[in-house]
Write a protein that holds these residues in place. Structure first.
Motif, PDB file in Angstrom:
ATOM      1  N   GLU A 173      85.756  32.537  66.787  1.00 57.86           N
ATOM      2  CA  GLU A 173      84.294  32.449  66.809  1.00 57.86           C
ATOM      3  C   GLU A 173      83.819  31.910  68.160  1.00 57.86           C
ATOM      4  OE1 GLU A 173      83.025  30.123  63.475  1.00 57.86           O
ATOM      5  OE2 GLU A 173      83.799  31.569  62.009  1.00 57.86           O
ATOM      6  N   GLN A 174      84.536  30.908  68.681  1.00 57.73           N
ATOM      7  CA  GLN A 174      84.214  30.373  70.008  1.00 57.73           C
ATOM      8  C   GLN A 174      84.375  31.451  71.066  1.00 57.73           C
ATOM      9  OE1 GLN A 174      86.735  26.550  69.837  1.00 57.73           O
ATOM     10  NE2 GLN A 174      85.230  26.130  71.426  1.00 57.73           N
TER      11      GLN A 174
ATOM     12  N   LYS B 265      90.427  40.648  63.167  1.00 56.27           N
ATOM     13  CA  LYS B 265      89.843  40.788  64.501  1.00 56.27           C
ATOM     14  C   LYS B 265      90.896  40.937  65.601  1.00 56.27           C
ATOM     15  CE  LYS B 265      85.617  38.294  63.282  1.00 56.27           C
ATOM     16  NZ  LYS B 265      84.789  37.083  63.488  1.00 56.27           N
TER      17      LYS B 265
ATOM     18  N   GLN C 139      84.620  33.228  81.267  1.00 60.17           N
ATOM     19  CA  GLN C 139      83.333  33.907  81.176  1.00 60.17           C
ATOM     20  C   GLN C 139      82.542  33.796  82.471  1.00 60.17           C
ATOM     21  OE1 GLN C 139      82.024  36.112  79.490  1.00 60.17           O
ATOM     22  NE2 GLN C 139      79.910  36.007  80.240  1.00 60.17           N
TER      23      GLN C 139
ATOM     24  N   GLY D 114      82.992  37.160  74.067  1.00 59.42           N
ATOM     25  CA  GLY D 114      82.793  38.404  73.321  1.00 59.42           C
ATOM     26  C   GLY D 114      84.134  39.014  72.979  1.00 59.42           C
TER      27      GLY D 114
ATOM     28  N   TYR E  14      93.058  24.770  72.047  1.00 60.99           N
ATOM     29  CA  TYR E  14      92.411  25.621  71.051  1.00 60.99           C
ATOM     30  C   TYR E  14      93.353  25.725  69.851  1.00 60.99           C
ATOM     31  CZ  TYR E  14      89.044  26.993  74.642  1.00 60.99           C
ATOM     32  OH  TYR E  14      88.057  26.980  75.597  1.00 60.99           O
TER      33      TYR E  14
ATOM     34  N   GLU F  37      84.953  29.157  78.763  1.00 60.14           N
ATOM     35  CA  GLU F  37      83.785  29.097  79.644  1.00 60.14           C
ATOM     36  C   GLU F  37      84.144  29.459  81.083  1.00 60.14           C
ATOM     37  OE1 GLU F  37      82.747  26.520  76.130  1.00 60.14           O
ATOM     38  OE2 GLU F  37      84.530  26.791  77.383  1.00 60.14           O
TER      39      GLU F  37
ATOM     40  N   ASP G 277      84.275  34.650  70.739  1.00 60.26           N
ATOM     41  CA  ASP G 277      83.251  35.685  70.581  1.00 60.26           C
ATOM     42  C   ASP G 277      81.900  35.218  71.103  1.00 60.26           C
ATOM     43  OD1 ASP G 277      82.425  38.253  69.790  1.00 60.26           O
ATOM     44  OD2 ASP G 277      81.694  37.493  67.871  1.00 60.26           O
ATOM     45  N   LYS G 278      81.556  33.976  70.836  1.00 57.99           N
ATOM     46  CA  LYS G 278      80.275  33.430  71.278  1.00 57.99           C
ATOM     47  C   LYS G 278      80.211  33.296  72.791  1.00 57.99           C
ATOM     48  CE  LYS G 278      77.214  29.426  70.632  1.00 57.99           C
ATOM     49  NZ  LYS G 278      77.035  28.106  69.954  1.00 57.99           N
ATOM     50  N   ILE G 279      81.319  32.887  73.405  1.00 58.99           N
ATOM     51  CA  ILE G 279      81.335  32.601  74.844  1.00 58.99           C
ATOM     52  C   ILE G 279      81.636  33.845  75.676  1.00 58.99           C
ATOM     53  CG2 ILE G 279      82.502  31.278  76.658  1.00 58.99           C
ATOM     54  CD1 ILE G 279      83.012  29.141  74.400  1.00 58.99           C
TER      55      ILE G 279
END
Length: 278
Positions: free
Chosen positions: A196-197, A247, A159, A203, A185, A156, A199-201
């Motif tokens: 996944e975290q 990925k 980002q 990318g 993490y 976060e 990518d969601k936060i």
């Protein structure tokens, strides 16, 4: 093909770094742009750079990664330290254009009790001042372990910096395996969940490089002590999962482990032996 290299000394120039990389069966490398504990930068030798670029082309090198000095703190409470950070980064990015389309990584810095919000503003302001539309270099924020008042311990926070940078196409992230594990993490037991975290936060398109390091300390220790591959708390099985993950497997990996060149050669051979991607 595994894209793998380690940190090499710039003291002998780009061509010799390229030769050292080939000696240890690497196809990329990381280097400091200048003295990691100071401000002095070696003058660019255009002939040396040209010879390296030819060597890299002949041997199918992948993208190289430059690392800013540790003394660069873009969110310091001291105005002079922030001015120094701007001066260094501006100079570094100008020098990076001698090796076009490369990566430039830096530690976001420590806010030193000013608070995360203030620190993030200082970092994004600096990036908005130094990034240029014409540059070919991609600037990477490094994930941090969370020592003291470090910024970048969470996805976060990274980002939030990225969202404030106007030239967002010039920015990316370098994920350090030791740092994210120490930050909390769990890439050992839940790599898919961590990605996944991310990518969601942020990318996953912003993930451009990986510092591949084991950790001397346990999960969520916030210590940042790198260990040789397979000899730390992350372990070889988790490292294998990382380099083979669909990925991640095509990203460049850079070793920052406590090894000399011979030790890095052994690590690279080991990693190639467990790399299963065709």
């Amino acid at each position: 093909m595994l894209k793998i290299g380690c940190h090499l000394s710039t003291s002998k120039g780009f061509k010799n770094m390229g030769k050292e990389a080939l000696e240890i069966k690497a196809n990329t490398f990381q280097f400091f742009t200048r003295n990691p504990r100071g401000s002095k930068a070696k003058a660019i030798d255009e002939k040396d750079v040209a010879e390296f670029l030819e060597l890299a082309k002949e041997n199918n090198f992948t993208t190289i990664l430059a690392h800013a000095p540790y003394t660069l703190n873009a969110c310091s409470a001291d105005e002079n330290t922030r001015a120094f950070a701007k001066e260094v980064m501006e100079d570094d990015l100008a020098r990076m254009e001698y090796t076009p389309n490369s990566l430039y990584n830096f530690h976001p810095g420590s806010h030193v009790k000013q608070g995360v919000e203030v620190g993030i503003k200082y970092i994004s302001d600096l990036l908005n001042e130094v990034l240029k539309p014409e540059q070919t270099t991609t600037v990477l924020l490094e994930t941090m372990a969370g020592k003291g008042t470090e910024i970048g311990r969470t996805f976060e926070e990274l980002q939030e910096i990225l969202s404030r940078v106007r030239l967002s196409d010039k920015m990316g992230v370098c994920l350090d395996t030791c740092h994210v594990y120490d930050a909390g993490y769990d890439i050992v037991n839940d790599l898919d969940g961590v990605l996944e975290q991310f990518d969601k936060i942020i990318g996953l398109d912003k993930l451009r490089a990986i510092h591949l390091n084991d950790s001397m300390n346990p999960f969520e220790s916030h210590k940042d002590r790198h260990a040789t591959i397979g000899e730390g708390s992350i372990g070889l099985e988790a490292i294998a999962n990382i380099i083979n993950h669909p990925k991640l497997c095509n990203l460049p990996f850079f070793l920052e482990t406590p090894n000399e060149l011979e030790g890095h050669a052994k690590e690279i051979a080991l990693l190639k032996s467990i790399y299963k991607v065709v």
